[in-house]
Design a protein around this motif. Structure first.
Motif, mmCIF file in Angstrom:
data_model
loop_
_atom_site.group_PDB
_atom_site.id
_atom_site.type_symbol
_atom_site.label_atom_id
_atom_site.label_comp_id
_atom_site.label_asym_id
_atom_site.label_seq_id
_atom_site.Cartn_x
_atom_site.Cartn_y
_atom_site.Cartn_z
ATOM 1 N N ARG A 52 0.983 -1.284 0.216
ATOM 2 C CA ARG A 52 -0.077 0.014 0.072
ATOM 3 C C ARG A 52 0.860 1.258 0.026
ATOM 4 N N GLU A 132 2.342 -4.207 -9.703
ATOM 5 C CA GLU A 132 1.071 -4.508 -9.388
ATOM 6 C C GLU A 132 0.572 -5.974 -9.661
ATOM 7 N N ASP A 133 0.894 -6.593 -10.710
ATOM 8 C CA ASP A 133 0.538 -7.936 -10.913
ATOM 9 C C ASP A 133 1.212 -8.825 -9.760
ATOM 10 N N GLN A 136 -0.773 -8.440 -6.469
ATOM 11 C CA GLN A 136 -2.431 -9.343 -6.683
ATOM 12 C C GLN A 136 -1.841 -10.664 -6.394
ATOM 13 N N THR A 137 -0.911 -11.196 -6.965
ATOM 14 C CA THR A 137 -0.440 -12.667 -6.856
ATOM 15 C C THR A 137 -0.149 -12.994 -5.185
ATOM 16 N N GLN A 139 -1.063 -11.134 -2.846
ATOM 17 C CA GLN A 139 -2.379 -10.999 -2.047
ATOM 18 C C GLN A 139 -3.142 -12.122 -2.014
ATOM 19 N N ALA A 140 -3.401 -12.761 -3.209
ATOM 20 C CA ALA A 140 -4.076 -14.106 -3.201
ATOM 21 C C ALA A 140 -3.521 -15.248 -2.694
#
Length: 159
Positions: A52, A132-133, A136-137, A139-140
């Motif tokens: 963040r 950013e990709d 997201q990876t 975070q998942a």
């Protein structure tokens, strides 16, 4: 008969001591599992906080944040892998599959980390999109770890 009752009593006391010892080990195992869950979740929160920070930081200060994230992820993965690889042979099929899947996800993120570290720094937009990709990876992966891996690796109870 007095001797027989005394012997029965002693046996019962020995059994009690064994049971108490086993319960102590069980309680220690539960506390250890709770500590590990807390450590993993705290690591997740800290790493997500860095992500963040990256998103809200000016472009010229993002490189330092990326370095912090890469360092935190590497340390986090190393600690998890040491825990997970230790007794994987003693797990059931479902738990073993969950652990193996998590380890594969670690490898995927590590490959992204390597690519990010070795990318050309002259295209900020492409780096931002890749980062950013990766975010997201990660975070998942963290969601899956907390939902599937922690219960499989440390026991079903939510401590």
């Amino acid at each position: 008969q007095l001797n027989r009752t005394t012997a029965d009593s002693e046996l019962s006391m020995r059994e009690e001591v064994c049971i108490m010892t086993q319960n102590t080990h069980f309680a220690e195992a539960l506390l250890t599992a709770a500590r590990i869950r807390k450590m993993v979740r705290n690591d997740h929160r800290n790493i997500l906080m860095f992500f963040r920070n990256y998103l809200s930081a000016p472009a010229d200060s993002r490189h330092a944040i990326v370095e912090q994230i890469l360092h935190q992820l590497a340390a986090h993965f190393q600690a998890e892998e040491e825990l997970l690889n230790g007794d994987i042979r003693h797990r059931g099929d479902r738990e073993r599959r969950v652990v193996e899947e998590a380890l594969l996800e670690h490898e995927e993120v590590k490959a992204m980390m390597w690519e990010l570290q070795h990318a050309e720094a002259d295209d900020d937009r492409a780096l931002d999109e890749f980062f950013e990709d990766m975010m997201q990876t990660v975070q998942a992966h963290f969601v899956a770890e907390e939902r599937d891996l922690l219960p499989a690796a440390l026991g079903q109870g939510d401590l």
